[in-house]
Design an enzyme around this catalytic site. Structure first.
Site, PDB file in Angstrom:
ATOM      1  N   TYR A 141     -24.965  11.015   2.441  1.00 20.41           N
ATOM      2  CA  TYR A 141     -23.554  10.848   2.799  1.00 20.41           C
ATOM      3  C   TYR A 141     -22.808  12.182   2.684  1.00 20.41           C
ATOM      4  O   TYR A 141     -22.108  12.604   3.600  1.00 20.41           O
ATOM      5  CB  TYR A 141     -22.922   9.789   1.893  1.00 20.41           C
ATOM      6  N   SER A 175     -14.677  13.266   4.600  1.00 22.08           N
ATOM      7  CA  SER A 175     -14.495  12.662   3.270  1.00 22.08           C
ATOM      8  C   SER A 175     -14.376  13.797   2.261  1.00 22.08           C
ATOM      9  O   SER A 175     -14.803  14.928   2.523  1.00 22.08           O
ATOM     10  CB  SER A 175     -15.725  11.798   2.941  1.00 22.08           C
TER      11      SER A 175
HETATM   12  P1  NDP Z   1     -15.771   0.205   6.503  1.00 21.61           P
HETATM   13  O1  NDP Z   1     -17.194  -0.068   6.156  1.00 21.61           O
HETATM   14  O2  NDP Z   1     -14.718  -0.668   5.930  1.00 21.61           O
HETATM   15  O3  NDP Z   1     -15.604   0.249   8.089  1.00 21.61           O
HETATM   16  C1  NDP Z   1     -16.499   1.001   8.847  1.00 21.61           C
HETATM   17  C2  NDP Z   1     -16.358   0.615  10.280  1.00 21.61           C
HETATM   18  O4  NDP Z   1     -17.251   1.416  11.042  1.00 21.61           O
HETATM   19  C3  NDP Z   1     -16.735  -0.813  10.524  1.00 21.61           C
HETATM   20  O5  NDP Z   1     -15.827  -1.363  11.438  1.00 21.61           O
HETATM   21  C4  NDP Z   1     -18.108  -0.720  11.109  1.00 21.61           C
HETATM   22  O6  NDP Z   1     -18.395  -1.729  12.044  1.00 21.61           O
HETATM   23  C5  NDP Z   1     -18.009   0.561  11.886  1.00 21.61           C
HETATM   24  N1  NDP Z   1     -19.319   1.139  12.155  1.00 21.61           N
HETATM   25  C6  NDP Z   1     -20.313   1.384  11.282  1.00 21.61           C
HETATM   26  N2  NDP Z   1     -21.345   1.929  11.935  1.00 21.61           N
HETATM   27  C7  NDP Z   1     -21.014   2.010  13.222  1.00 21.61           C
HETATM   28  C8  NDP Z   1     -21.663   2.488  14.385  1.00 21.61           C
HETATM   29  N3  NDP Z   1     -22.908   2.985  14.333  1.00 21.61           N
HETATM   30  N4  NDP Z   1     -21.013   2.425  15.564  1.00 21.61           N
HETATM   31  C9  NDP Z   1     -19.764   1.926  15.633  1.00 21.61           C
HETATM   32  N5  NDP Z   1     -19.098   1.454  14.581  1.00 21.61           N
HETATM   33  C10 NDP Z   1     -19.717   1.499  13.378  1.00 21.61           C
HETATM   34  O7  NDP Z   1     -15.525   1.736   6.100  1.00 21.61           O
HETATM   35  P2  NDP Z   1     -14.189   2.553   5.846  1.00 21.61           P
HETATM   36  O8  NDP Z   1     -13.112   2.011   6.664  1.00 21.61           O
HETATM   37  O9  NDP Z   1     -14.012   2.678   4.397  1.00 21.61           O
HETATM   38  O10 NDP Z   1     -14.658   3.978   6.384  1.00 21.61           O
HETATM   39  C11 NDP Z   1     -14.195   4.543   7.582  1.00 21.61           C
HETATM   40  C12 NDP Z   1     -14.530   6.021   7.546  1.00 21.61           C
HETATM   41  O11 NDP Z   1     -13.888   6.616   6.438  1.00 21.61           O
HETATM   42  C13 NDP Z   1     -16.001   6.315   7.380  1.00 21.61           C
HETATM   43  O12 NDP Z   1     -16.359   7.423   8.161  1.00 21.61           O
HETATM   44  C14 NDP Z   1     -16.118   6.663   5.905  1.00 21.61           C
HETATM   45  O13 NDP Z   1     -17.207   7.482   5.637  1.00 21.61           O
HETATM   46  C15 NDP Z   1     -14.801   7.350   5.677  1.00 21.61           C
HETATM   47  N6  NDP Z   1     -14.369   7.387   4.286  1.00 21.61           N
HETATM   48  C16 NDP Z   1     -14.192   6.227   3.564  1.00 21.61           C
HETATM   49  C17 NDP Z   1     -13.798   6.285   2.247  1.00 21.61           C
HETATM   50  C18 NDP Z   1     -13.597   5.076   1.409  1.00 21.61           C
HETATM   51  O14 NDP Z   1     -13.462   5.203   0.178  1.00 21.61           O
HETATM   52  N7  NDP Z   1     -13.539   3.886   1.968  1.00 21.61           N
HETATM   53  C19 NDP Z   1     -13.572   7.574   1.580  1.00 21.61           C
HETATM   54  C20 NDP Z   1     -13.757   8.723   2.434  1.00 21.61           C
HETATM   55  C21 NDP Z   1     -14.146   8.609   3.727  1.00 21.61           C
HETATM   56  P3  NDP Z   1     -19.130  -3.101  11.669  1.00 21.61           P
HETATM   57  O15 NDP Z   1     -18.041  -3.937  11.149  1.00 21.61           O
HETATM   58  O16 NDP Z   1     -19.690  -3.533  12.969  1.00 21.61           O
HETATM   59  O17 NDP Z   1     -20.174  -2.748  10.645  1.00 21.61           O
END
Ligand code: NDP
Length: 598
Positions: free
Chosen positions: A481, A468
């Site tokens: 984070y 990120s």
């Molecule tokens: P979301 O919350 O929309 O999606 C996250 C996904 O990760 C969900 O499908 C969730 O599953 C899954 N997840 C969470 N914890 C676990 C775990 N322990 N094991 C397996 N799966 C897990 O987040 P984003 O799509 O926004 O984020 C994706 C990545 O991008 C992350 O690493 C985030 O830090 C990074 N990011 C996001 C930004 C943003 O603005 N959105 C900016 C910069 C980076 P479930 O549905 O089961 O909870």
């Protein structure tokens, strides 16, 4: 004098043609148990090799196909024409191929595969009229059509732009050895000697044929290159489906020479391999898989695996079809956190490129939905797996399951992530464990377990870690984070250095604000419930106004893999932050102080 390499269990015979005798080796049965004919695959070597170059691929194909290899005239154990001058023209080489094809597969066309000069010959065979009906498909590796190359150079010289001029110059430099081929005595001594030294250094059997191959083979260049490049044929259209495999790190051939190839090849399937020039030796599993799948597709058969690591056959495609298909078609891609947001968008982007995808999430039902969507948008195959990435045991079981069921992953995307917001002193130990568990340990587990499988396979691969802009833009609002993402960024760079020698690329993706549902699961600390709700509402507004779609992050991921990028800031705030972190870090530190409660 070293030992001669052999093709295990091959049946050898000599086929006479136009004053020379060709040494031909056959592997695999001609018919299956039920009496049905097996497709015949002819593997053709280049300069200064002999047919044994293809041994590792041939052995992998032989349990499903009738495989044929032959020493080109003047190479290996085939005899040389007398005189040598004029004895290696593409017309004579076409006669040789037809004589072999008629002898080994009189009643069905063969599937031709060529490497280096074997591929240059293959282009000739696939584009001249007299081979019609004798070739079912052609797979080209590291050898261009001299006609297409002639037109390519001519186009760059007559209509130059800076980019086209650099391309032509670059290929001219890569072809330096071709000039030396025209000097008497040089090929046998220099290239034969060089080949022998290289083989010794790599601990390979030194072929006693090498010097002879190098000396005779120089006539391939002398009899054909200048004349064809000067006057390329105007009608060199391929009359068979062609699979073009481009090794990205081939020092002798720039991938740019295949620009615009669709003009000559109506049914073209492109694939890119992260490999050097001698891919039949270094990547036999991958090549056998792609050759087998292509032959199956051309024969209208769809079979699993066989051929050494194949997977389902791709459709034989005409023209271009999806920007990234040539890179990811049939590759196995695993994405964590795939049930929504950025993870789902990444799965679908790889699916559109025809990859086989594995969607991993804690929520099995939603992961299955992503897999279903992936199938609909074009994934070669799509599966869902359930695992909590922060759980080392669960990840070990996942890695084993994936290897058993689907094979070794080509591209791993560690995307799963969660956030916690609020001042440091309000974060609990549990908050830290949760954030570091998913964001950092999840990435460590993924890299360790799947990276190990990639390294053991020895064919390279790519790991993408979703970090990120918070990795380099500190804020007091996100202590755990930011820490986790900074660690992922550093880990990615360390790993990149560590795995480079094994052909495994590592990229860190650093998006800014992306419109997903990440706020829904964010732990807000230091606010009462009412305050929390209003802050979530305001934060959501910011995400809504920013409106940066996860699909753009997915696109950046695919490009990062193709270009093997180290660190990729994704949107404006991420790029600006990266520059500021380098040029004015104190400014970023001042921003970091902005009071989260305000
Ligand atoms: P979301 O919350 O929309 O999606 C996250 C996904 O990760 C969900 O499908 C969730 O599953 C899954 N997840 C969470 N914890 C676990 C775990 N322990 N094991 C397996 N799966 C897990 O987040 P984003 O799509 O926004 O984020 C994706 C990545 O991008 C992350 O690493 C985030 O830090 C990074 N990011 C996001 C930004 C943003 O603005 N959105 C900016 C910069 C980076 P479930 O549905 O089961 O909870």
């Amino acid at each position: 004098m070293g030992a001669r390499e052999t093709v295990a269990d091959a049946r050898e015979r000599w086929i006479p043609t136009d004053g020379v005798e060709l040494c031909v080796a056959e592997l695999g049965r001609r018919t299956d148990e039920d009496g049905s004919r097996r497709p015949t695959v002819v593997l053709l070597h280049g300069y200064p090799d002999s047919k044994e170059l293809w041994a590792p691929v041939a052995e992998r194909l032989a349990d499903r196909f009738h495989v044929v290899l032959y020493d080109v005239r003047g190479f290996g154990r085939s005899t040389a024409p007398d005189p040598l001058r004029g004895g290696f023209t593409l017309e004579k080489l076409t006669d040789d191929f037809l004589a072999v094809a008629d002898a080994v597969s009189p009643d069905a066309p063969v599937h031709l595969v060529g490497h280096d000069w074997g591929s240059v010959q293959g282009w000739e065979f696939a584009t001249v009229g007299r081979t019609r009906g004798r070739i079912a498909s052609f797979t080209s590796l590291s050898g261009p059509s001299l006609d297409h190359l002639g037109h390519w150079f001519a186009g760059r010289l007559t209509r130059p732009t800076p980019r086209r001029a650099v391309q032509a110059l670059g290929q001219g430099v890569r072809s330096s050895h071709v000039y030396l081929m025209h000097l008497p005595g040089v090929p046998g001594t220099v290239f034969g000697g060089l080949g022998t030294a290289l083989a010794r250094r790599r601990g390979r059997p030194v072929s006693p044929d090498l010097r002879g191959n190098a000396a005779h083979g120089a006539w391939l260049y002398r009899d054909n290159v200048r004349s064809r490049l000067r006057a390329p044929r105007e009608d060199a259209y391929a009359h068979v489906p062609v699979q073009l495999i481009t090794p990205a790190d081939d020092p002798f051939l720039s991938p740019a020479v295949h620009d615009g190839l669709e003009r000559w090849v109506p049914r073209l399937t492109r694939r890119t391999l992260r490999a050097g020039h001698w891919a039949p030796r270094t990547h036999p599993d991958r090549l056998a898989g792609w050759i087998g799948a292509f032959v199956d597709a051309c024969e209208g058969r769809r079979e699993d695996g066989g051929g050494g690591g194949g997977g389902d056959a791709p459709a034989v495609r005409g023209g271009r079809h999806g920007t990234y298909a040539e890179y990811f078609g049939e590759q196995l891609v695993l994405v964590t956190g795939a049930s929504r947001g950025i993870g789902r968008a990444i799965v679908l982007a790889f699916a559109r490129a025809g990859a086989r995808v594995v969607a991993v999430d804690t929520d099995g039902e939603n992961a299955a939905r992503t897999a279903e969507l992936a199938r609909r948008v074009g994934a070669a195959r799509a599966w869902a797996e359930t695992a909590d990435v922060s759980d080392g045991r669960a990840m070990e079981a996942l890695a084993e399951r994936v290897a058993d069921r689907y094979g070794v992953v080509d591209v791993l995307v560690n995307n799963a992530g969660i956030a916690a917001a609020g001042p440091f002193l309000e974060h609990t130990e549990d908050d830290w464990n949760a954030v570091l568990g998913t964001n950092l340990w999840g990435v460590v587990h993924g890299c360790r377990l799947f990276g190990r499988q990639m390294a053991a396979r020895g064919e390279g691969g790519h790991i993408v870690n979703v970090s990120s802009c918070a990795a380099y833009e500190p804020t007091r609002a996100l202590p755990a984070y930011c820490t986790s993402k900074a660690a992922v960024l550093m880990l990615s760079q360390v790993l990149r250095a560590d795995l480079a020698g094994q052909g495994i690329g590592v990229s860190a993706i650093c998006p800014g604000i992306v419109s997903t549902t990440i706020l829904d699961d964010t732990r807000f600390r230091g606010f009462d419930e009412q305050d929390r709700q209003s802050r979530i509402k305001r934060a959501r507004q910011v995400y809504r106004i920013r409106r940066y779609p996860p699909e753009k992050v997915a696109d950046a991921v695919l490009r990062a893999v193709i270009r093997d990028k180290a660190v990729v800031p994704v949107n404006l705030e991420a790029r600006a932050g990266l520059w500021l972190s380098r040029l004015a870090p104190s400014l970023l530190r001042a921003f970091a102080r902005i009071n989260v409660r305000a």
